[in-house]
Scaffold this motif. Sequence first.
Motif, PDB file in Angstrom:
ATOM      1  N   GLU A  10       0.854  -0.932  -0.158  1.00 47.81           N
ATOM      2  CA  GLU A  10       0.235  -0.447  -0.186  1.00 47.81           C
ATOM      3  C   GLU A  10       0.636   1.201  -0.058  1.00 47.81           C
ATOM      4  O   GLU A  10       1.658   0.952   0.714  1.00 47.81           O
ATOM      5  N   THR A  11       0.885   2.736  -0.491  1.00 49.50           N
ATOM      6  CA  THR A  11       0.829   3.387  -1.032  1.00 49.50           C
ATOM      7  C   THR A  11       0.560   4.250   0.421  1.00 49.50           C
ATOM      8  O   THR A  11       0.420   4.554   1.339  1.00 49.50           O
ATOM      9  N   ASN A  12       2.184   4.750   0.689  1.00 51.23           N
ATOM     10  CA  ASN A  12       2.407   6.070   2.032  1.00 51.23           C
ATOM     11  C   ASN A  12       1.499   6.692   1.279  1.00 51.23           C
ATOM     12  O   ASN A  12       2.006   8.614   1.650  1.00 51.23           O
ATOM     13  N   SER A  13       0.312   7.631   1.460  1.00 52.10           N
ATOM     14  CA  SER A  13      -0.550   7.722   0.751  1.00 52.10           C
ATOM     15  C   SER A  13      -1.500   8.485   1.735  1.00 52.10           C
ATOM     16  O   SER A  13      -3.417   8.958   1.640  1.00 52.10           O
ATOM     17  N   LEU A  21      -7.548   1.849  -2.655  1.00 55.35           N
ATOM     18  CA  LEU A  21      -7.717   1.323  -2.300  1.00 55.35           C
ATOM     19  C   LEU A  21      -8.761   2.266  -0.725  1.00 55.35           C
ATOM     20  O   LEU A  21      -7.833   3.174  -0.687  1.00 55.35           O
ATOM     21  N   ILE A  22      -9.793   2.260  -1.362  1.00 53.64           N
ATOM     22  CA  ILE A  22     -10.430   3.575   0.131  1.00 53.64           C
ATOM     23  C   ILE A  22     -11.155   2.770   1.461  1.00 53.64           C
ATOM     24  O   ILE A  22     -11.144   1.939   1.233  1.00 53.64           O
ATOM     25  N   GLU A  23      -9.965   3.107   2.423  1.00 56.52           N
ATOM     26  CA  GLU A  23     -10.063   2.675   3.626  1.00 56.52           C
ATOM     27  C   GLU A  23     -10.152   3.111   4.600  1.00 56.52           C
ATOM     28  O   GLU A  23     -10.200   4.431   4.856  1.00 56.52           O
ATOM     29  N   THR A  24      -9.921   2.244   6.178  1.00 53.87           N
ATOM     30  CA  THR A  24     -10.444   2.507   7.024  1.00 53.87           C
ATOM     31  C   THR A  24     -11.400   3.846   7.007  1.00 53.87           C
ATOM     32  O   THR A  24     -11.874   5.176   7.651  1.00 53.87           O
ATOM     33  N   SER A  33     -15.271  15.082  -2.503  1.00 50.07           N
ATOM     34  CA  SER A  33     -15.250  13.890  -3.608  1.00 50.07           C
ATOM     35  C   SER A  33     -14.163  14.438  -4.436  1.00 50.07           C
ATOM     36  O   SER A  33     -13.478  13.322  -4.647  1.00 50.07           O
ATOM     37  N   LYS A  34     -13.875  15.822  -5.316  1.00 52.58           N
ATOM     38  CA  LYS A  34     -12.570  16.658  -5.355  1.00 52.58           C
ATOM     39  C   LYS A  34     -11.314  16.483  -4.876  1.00 52.58           C
ATOM     40  O   LYS A  34     -10.469  15.720  -5.023  1.00 52.58           O
ATOM     41  N   ALA A  35     -11.183  16.506  -3.235  1.00 52.33           N
ATOM     42  CA  ALA A  35     -10.673  16.271  -2.723  1.00 52.33           C
ATOM     43  C   ALA A  35      -9.474  14.286  -3.027  1.00 52.33           C
ATOM     44  O   ALA A  35      -8.821  14.384  -2.921  1.00 52.33           O
ATOM     45  N   PHE A  36     -10.707  13.595  -2.983  1.00 48.29           N
ATOM     46  CA  PHE A  36      -9.795  12.596  -3.226  1.00 48.29           C
ATOM     47  C   PHE A  36      -9.416  12.412  -4.929  1.00 48.29           C
ATOM     48  O   PHE A  36      -9.044  11.215  -5.686  1.00 48.29           O
ATOM     49  N   GLU A  37     -10.555  12.623  -5.673  1.00 41.69           N
ATOM     50  CA  GLU A  37     -10.298  12.300  -6.966  1.00 41.69           C
ATOM     51  C   GLU A  37      -9.114  13.273  -7.792  1.00 41.69           C
ATOM     52  O   GLU A  37      -8.260  12.497  -8.417  1.00 41.69           O
ATOM     53  N   LEU A  38      -8.712  13.964  -6.970  1.00 40.10           N
ATOM     54  CA  LEU A  38      -7.408  14.592  -7.019  1.00 40.10           C
ATOM     55  C   LEU A  38      -6.126  13.510  -6.528  1.00 40.10           C
ATOM     56  O   LEU A  38      -5.188  13.633  -7.149  1.00 40.10           O
ATOM     57  N   ILE A  41      -0.692  -0.917  -3.936  1.00 42.73           N
ATOM     58  CA  ILE A  41      -2.021  -0.788  -3.852  1.00 42.73           C
ATOM     59  C   ILE A  41      -2.334   1.207  -3.657  1.00 42.73           C
ATOM     60  O   ILE A  41      -1.277   1.261  -3.039  1.00 42.73           O
ATOM     61  N   GLY A  42      -3.152   1.665  -4.465  1.00 42.73           N
ATOM     62  CA  GLY A  42      -2.587   3.469  -3.283  1.00 42.73           C
ATOM     63  C   GLY A  42      -3.648   3.098  -2.817  1.00 42.73           C
ATOM     64  O   GLY A  42      -5.523   3.731  -2.609  1.00 42.73           O
ATOM     65  N   SER A  43      -3.341   4.017  -1.297  1.00 44.28           N
ATOM     66  CA  SER A  43      -4.230   3.686  -0.009  1.00 44.28           C
ATOM     67  C   SER A  43      -4.787   5.619   0.578  1.00 44.28           C
ATOM     68  O   SER A  43      -4.751   6.798   0.347  1.00 44.28           O
ATOM     69  N   MET A  44      -6.151   4.982  -0.187  1.00 43.52           N
ATOM     70  CA  MET A  44      -6.761   6.726   0.637  1.00 43.52           C
ATOM     71  C   MET A  44      -7.669   6.649   1.539  1.00 43.52           C
ATOM     72  O   MET A  44      -8.788   5.836   1.765  1.00 43.52           O
ATOM     73  N   GLY A  45      -6.836   7.380   2.410  1.00 42.76           N
ATOM     74  CA  GLY A  45      -7.828   7.257   4.147  1.00 42.76           C
ATOM     75  C   GLY A  45      -8.932   8.743   4.233  1.00 42.76           C
ATOM     76  O   GLY A  45      -9.171   8.845   2.767  1.00 42.76           O
TER      77      GLY A  45
END
Length: 313
Positions: free
Chosen positions: A68-71, A159-162, A140-145, A114-118
Amino acid sequence: MESFSQALKNRILLFDGAMGTQIQSLNPQPIDFPNDQDGFNDGLTVTHREWIRNIHKGYLDAGADCVETNSFSSNTIKLDEYGFGHSTVSFNKNVAELAKSVCQEYTDTPRYVIGSMGPTGYLPSTNDPDLGQKPLDEISKAFELQATGLIQGGADALLIETSQDILEVKLAIEGSLRAQKSTQRRVPIIVNATLDPYGRMLLGTPIQAAYTTVADMGIDVFGLNCSTGPVEMTPSIRWLNAESSHPILVVPNAGMPENDNGVAVYKMKPDEMASILDDFLDKFSNLRIIGGCCGTNPKHIKAMREIIDSRAK
């Protein structure tokens, strides 16, 4: 190379363990972070790229199929807190490219990014004057970018996680789908809900409602991560296995957190955790991905690798 989606159909996939645990083991000081912003873990990809590279390598050496990316906190809203919001796309692209470069060093089997998106830190479902008033289109825009940068950097899945607020999950999915359209690249979307020991998200949404809300939004995997250890997840996994039409992911903590002088500690040993997940694989046929969250390290992942490999014999 076999795609992530193909691999998911062909075998059990192993995710990595906690990023934060490994970062803290390096004992970072404020000076190590961008602009001395202590706790800006995602920013260590900028100031200490070799640290994050070595953490990825540690998990891949332990046998992880995916890193998972450090993101985790690299959506625009969170990055704004550290002065990096204006560069959300390039920031996430850089993070994904680092993970991709490490994966490409391994030629034995395909390794996936795996692109991590918390979470953003806001709870759009509430009327809280502080946490519930962020405009939905801004979230939504914050996640889109963020998704755009991760895809451009070579992520094999998002990965939309946690996830704690199911409305925020919907906004993240919508943002991710727009990012895929703009980049003209389709990657699988994974949604991970975070549940309390009673099977509910932070705002009280039960697992049944959470899954039903997002099941038809174009996601590819639905799962559980963080918050509890594997044992507490059992009833929710049982329901998902019976009712879900999607592959299931289970990425628990190393047991329930225990308070040790104000610090959360996780005491479940690698062999114990791997044994419970092995039992899950026996009982739940739709379980396709396992891994570790808070408190896990390469030893936990190595133990999970061993149980997966033993099943293939």
